[in-house]
Every structure is written in structure tokens, then in C-alpha cells.
Design a protein around this motif. Structure first.
Motif, PDB file in Angstrom:
ATOM      1  N   SER A  78       0.775  -1.135  -0.047  1.00  0.00           N
ATOM      2  CA  SER A  78      -0.051   0.033   0.125  1.00  0.00           C
ATOM      3  C   SER A  78       0.793   1.320   0.026  1.00  0.00           C
ATOM      4  O   SER A  78       0.332   2.056   0.479  1.00  0.00           O
ATOM      5  N   PHE A  79       2.127   1.090  -0.570  1.00  0.00           N
ATOM      6  CA  PHE A  79       2.916   2.325  -0.391  1.00  0.00           C
ATOM      7  C   PHE A  79       2.995   3.060  -1.823  1.00  0.00           C
ATOM      8  O   PHE A  79       3.068   2.145  -2.857  1.00  0.00           O
ATOM      9  N   SER A  80       3.510   3.957  -1.986  1.00  0.00           N
ATOM     10  CA  SER A  80       3.785   4.846  -3.145  1.00  0.00           C
ATOM     11  C   SER A  80       5.071   4.069  -4.039  1.00  0.00           C
ATOM     12  O   SER A  80       5.944   3.703  -3.055  1.00  0.00           O
ATOM     13  N   ASP A  81       5.066   4.490  -5.073  1.00  0.00           N
ATOM     14  CA  ASP A  81       6.369   4.018  -5.921  1.00  0.00           C
ATOM     15  C   ASP A  81       7.706   4.571  -5.385  1.00  0.00           C
ATOM     16  O   ASP A  81       7.598   5.978  -4.802  1.00  0.00           O
ATOM     17  N   HIS A  82       8.706   3.981  -5.243  1.00  0.00           N
ATOM     18  CA  HIS A  82      10.115   4.549  -4.847  1.00  0.00           C
ATOM     19  C   HIS A  82       9.898   4.935  -3.451  1.00  0.00           C
ATOM     20  O   HIS A  82      10.572   6.106  -3.014  1.00  0.00           O
ATOM     21  N   SER A  83       9.113   4.421  -2.543  1.00  0.00           N
ATOM     22  CA  SER A  83       9.200   5.238  -0.999  1.00  0.00           C
ATOM     23  C   SER A  83      10.308   4.681  -0.170  1.00  0.00           C
ATOM     24  O   SER A  83      10.509   5.126   1.167  1.00  0.00           O
ATOM     25  N   PHE A  84      10.975   3.506  -0.389  1.00  0.00           N
ATOM     26  CA  PHE A  84      11.937   3.049   0.605  1.00  0.00           C
ATOM     27  C   PHE A  84      13.500   2.882   0.230  1.00  0.00           C
ATOM     28  O   PHE A  84      13.308   2.624  -1.002  1.00  0.00           O
ATOM     29  N   ASP A  85      14.344   3.159   1.123  1.00  0.00           N
ATOM     30  CA  ASP A  85      15.871   3.018   0.771  1.00  0.00           C
ATOM     31  C   ASP A  85      16.302   1.533   0.614  1.00  0.00           C
ATOM     32  O   ASP A  85      17.132   1.166  -0.167  1.00  0.00           O
ATOM     33  N   THR A  86      15.658   0.936   1.528  1.00  0.00           N
ATOM     34  CA  THR A  86      15.956  -0.588   1.387  1.00  0.00           C
ATOM     35  C   THR A  86      14.766  -1.433   2.100  1.00  0.00           C
ATOM     36  O   THR A  86      13.762  -1.124   2.540  1.00  0.00           O
ATOM     37  N   VAL A  87      14.446  -2.549   1.042  1.00  0.00           N
ATOM     38  CA  VAL A  87      13.712  -3.468   1.537  1.00  0.00           C
ATOM     39  C   VAL A  87      14.061  -4.828   1.896  1.00  0.00           C
ATOM     40  O   VAL A  87      15.195  -5.238   1.318  1.00  0.00           O
ATOM     41  N   VAL A  88      13.615  -5.279   2.769  1.00  0.00           N
ATOM     42  CA  VAL A  88      14.493  -6.565   3.730  1.00  0.00           C
ATOM     43  C   VAL A  88      13.250  -7.503   3.929  1.00  0.00           C
ATOM     44  O   VAL A  88      11.869  -7.390   3.905  1.00  0.00           O
ATOM     45  N   GLY A  89      13.721  -8.883   3.360  1.00  0.00           N
ATOM     46  CA  GLY A  89      12.828  -9.939   3.600  1.00  0.00           C
ATOM     47  C   GLY A  89      13.759 -11.170   4.334  1.00  0.00           C
ATOM     48  O   GLY A  89      14.594 -11.295   3.745  1.00  0.00           O
ATOM     49  N   THR A  90      13.177 -11.608   5.306  1.00  0.00           N
ATOM     50  CA  THR A  90      14.203 -12.964   5.826  1.00  0.00           C
ATOM     51  C   THR A  90      13.018 -13.992   5.862  1.00  0.00           C
ATOM     52  O   THR A  90      12.256 -14.118   6.722  1.00  0.00           O
ATOM     53  N   LEU A  91      13.467 -15.306   5.091  1.00  0.00           N
ATOM     54  CA  LEU A  91      12.790 -16.480   5.278  1.00  0.00           C
ATOM     55  C   LEU A  91      11.221 -16.095   5.116  1.00  0.00           C
ATOM     56  O   LEU A  91      10.395 -16.654   5.853  1.00  0.00           O
ATOM     57  N   VAL A  92      10.884 -15.396   4.026  1.00  0.00           N
ATOM     58  CA  VAL A  92       9.514 -14.914   3.630  1.00  0.00           C
ATOM     59  C   VAL A  92       9.237 -15.315   2.579  1.00  0.00           C
ATOM     60  O   VAL A  92       7.976 -15.679   2.249  1.00  0.00           O
ATOM     61  N   LEU A  93       9.963 -15.268   1.513  1.00  0.00           N
ATOM     62  CA  LEU A  93       9.416 -15.390   0.088  1.00  0.00           C
ATOM     63  C   LEU A  93       9.307 -16.850  -0.200  1.00  0.00           C
ATOM     64  O   LEU A  93       8.397 -17.061  -1.169  1.00  0.00           O
ATOM     65  N   CYS A  94       9.691 -17.919   0.524  1.00  0.00           N
ATOM     66  CA  CYS A  94       9.267 -19.178   0.521  1.00  0.00           C
ATOM     67  C   CYS A  94       7.853 -19.392   0.777  1.00  0.00           C
ATOM     68  O   CYS A  94       7.222 -20.375   0.308  1.00  0.00           O
ATOM     69  N   THR A  95       7.300 -18.481   1.616  1.00  0.00           N
ATOM     70  CA  THR A  95       5.864 -18.651   1.961  1.00  0.00           C
ATOM     71  C   THR A  95       4.667 -18.045   1.263  1.00  0.00           C
ATOM     72  O   THR A  95       3.391 -18.243   1.140  1.00  0.00           O
ATOM     73  N   ILE A  96       5.349 -16.917   0.479  1.00  0.00           N
ATOM     74  CA  ILE A  96       4.512 -15.926  -0.291  1.00  0.00           C
ATOM     75  C   ILE A  96       3.730 -16.865  -1.231  1.00  0.00           C
ATOM     76  O   ILE A  96       4.566 -17.373  -2.267  1.00  0.00           O
ATOM     77  N   PRO A  97       2.451 -17.049  -1.749  1.00  0.00           N
ATOM     78  CA  PRO A  97       1.930 -17.764  -2.547  1.00  0.00           C
ATOM     79  C   PRO A  97       2.134 -17.321  -4.048  1.00  0.00           C
ATOM     80  O   PRO A  97       2.330 -18.085  -4.846  1.00  0.00           O
TER      81      PRO A  97
END
Length: 185
Positions: A78-97
């Protein structure tokens, strides 16, 4: 996972999170296990699971850096384009449908000069071990909240125009940390 978390993952998470800068989005923050590693940043953390999110609220209140936990889904940010300097994900992409949709959303909200930091388990390059992951994955998914043992995250990132800056392999090459960014056009 607790023995792995306390003996091995703590250092992996700490080293990865220390690379985060500026405005950070953490996708699928779970219980907030990463929160104690953030320094000199502002974090927005999303988690779709209300039970896990409740624990993450508590950990956010104890963190040394500002962390705002909200309900959210990486496939529809729900965020605007180019909102974050860093995006972090840890042990999460494996569970996303739909990991492709999530990667596209991560790319969309990350600034053009931003960094994507991931800690994931991946399908093993060894044919026998990869096949074993393929065989175990259906049962594992049911037992472990949708986790795919055999997801080829590195391939998915490359297919979505994500440039891999650095990959470090851990624990028999089943786990990887990835530092990446959007390909510059």
C-alpha cells in the motif's frame, strides 16, 4: 527452527540487517525477530498473520530504532512507488503464494538507488538434493505455513530484472543472503 536461530541464523540476520539504510520496509516481519538488529534507520514492517503481528508489536516497542508494524501483504503493498531506501525480507519469499507478484511490488516501492536485502532458503543446485526438496515440498508446505522448500528465489529475482550484487551461501548452500537492486535502465 529455534536451534538454527540461536546458533546460526542470528549472525546471518545481524550481518544482513546491518546493511539496511534510511527508510526501511521489512516484508513478512513475522514475530519481529529482526527488530533488534536495526540501527540508525526507520522501519515499516508488514505482517499479514495477526498472531505473529501481535508478537512483533511487542518486539517493536522494545527496539532501539523506530519500528512501525502494520498489517500488510507483500503481493499488494500500500505504499507509493520509490518509497524505501531498503527493502528487507528474511525467510519469507518461500511462503508467499505468488512470489513474482511480491518481487514486483518490492521493486516498485524500492527507490531506484535502493537496496533489497534477503535471507532465504532456496532449491539446492545439486540435482539429488534439489529433487529431494521437490519431493518433500508438498508435505512441508502443509506442515509449515505454506513454505516451499524448493523455491528458486535467485532465478525469480533475475527474471524480474533484479540485479544481484552479492550472494552468500550458508548451511550447505540451502540458505542464501542476497544483496540486490533494481537493474538500472
Amino acid at each position: 527452527m529455534k536451534p538454527l536461530e540461536t546458533k546460526r541464523f542470528i549472525d546471518i540476520r545481524s550481518n544482513l540487517i546491518n546493511k539496511a539504510k534510511g527508510e526501511v520496509l521489512e516484508i513478512g516481519c513475522g514475530t519481529g525477530i529482526n527488530f533488534s538488529f536495526y540501527k540508525d534507520v526507520t522501519v515499516t514492517a508488514i505482517e499479514p498473520n495477526p498472531v505473529l503481528r501481535k508478537t512483533s508489536y511487542e518486539r517493536a516497542s522494545e527496539a532501539k530504532t523506530p519500528i512501525h508494524v502494520i498489517e500488510g501483504n507483500a503481493e499488494q503493498l500500500s505504499f507509493s512507488d520509490h518509497s524505501f531506501d531498503t527493502v528487507v525480507g528474511t525467510l519469507v519469499l518461500c511462503t508467499i503464494p505468488n512470489p513474482v507478484k511480491a518481487i514486483r511490488e518490492i521493486s516498485r516501492v524500492c527507490k531506484p538507488t535502493g537496496t533489497i536485502l534477503l535471507f532465504e532458503h532456496v532449491r539446492h543446485e545439486n540435482a539429488i538434493l534439489g529433487k529431494l526438496q521437490d519431493l518433500l515440498s508438498p508435505v512441508w508446505k502443509r506442515a509449515c505455513d505454506g513454505c516451499h522448500l524448493n523455491r528458486d528465489t535467485i532465478h525469480l529475482l533475475k527474471e524480474e530484472e533484479i540485479e544481484i550484487i552479492e550472494i552468500n551461501k550458508h548451511l550447505g548452500d540451502i540458505f542464501v543472503t542476497i544483496e540486490a537492486r533494481k537493474k538500472q535502465k
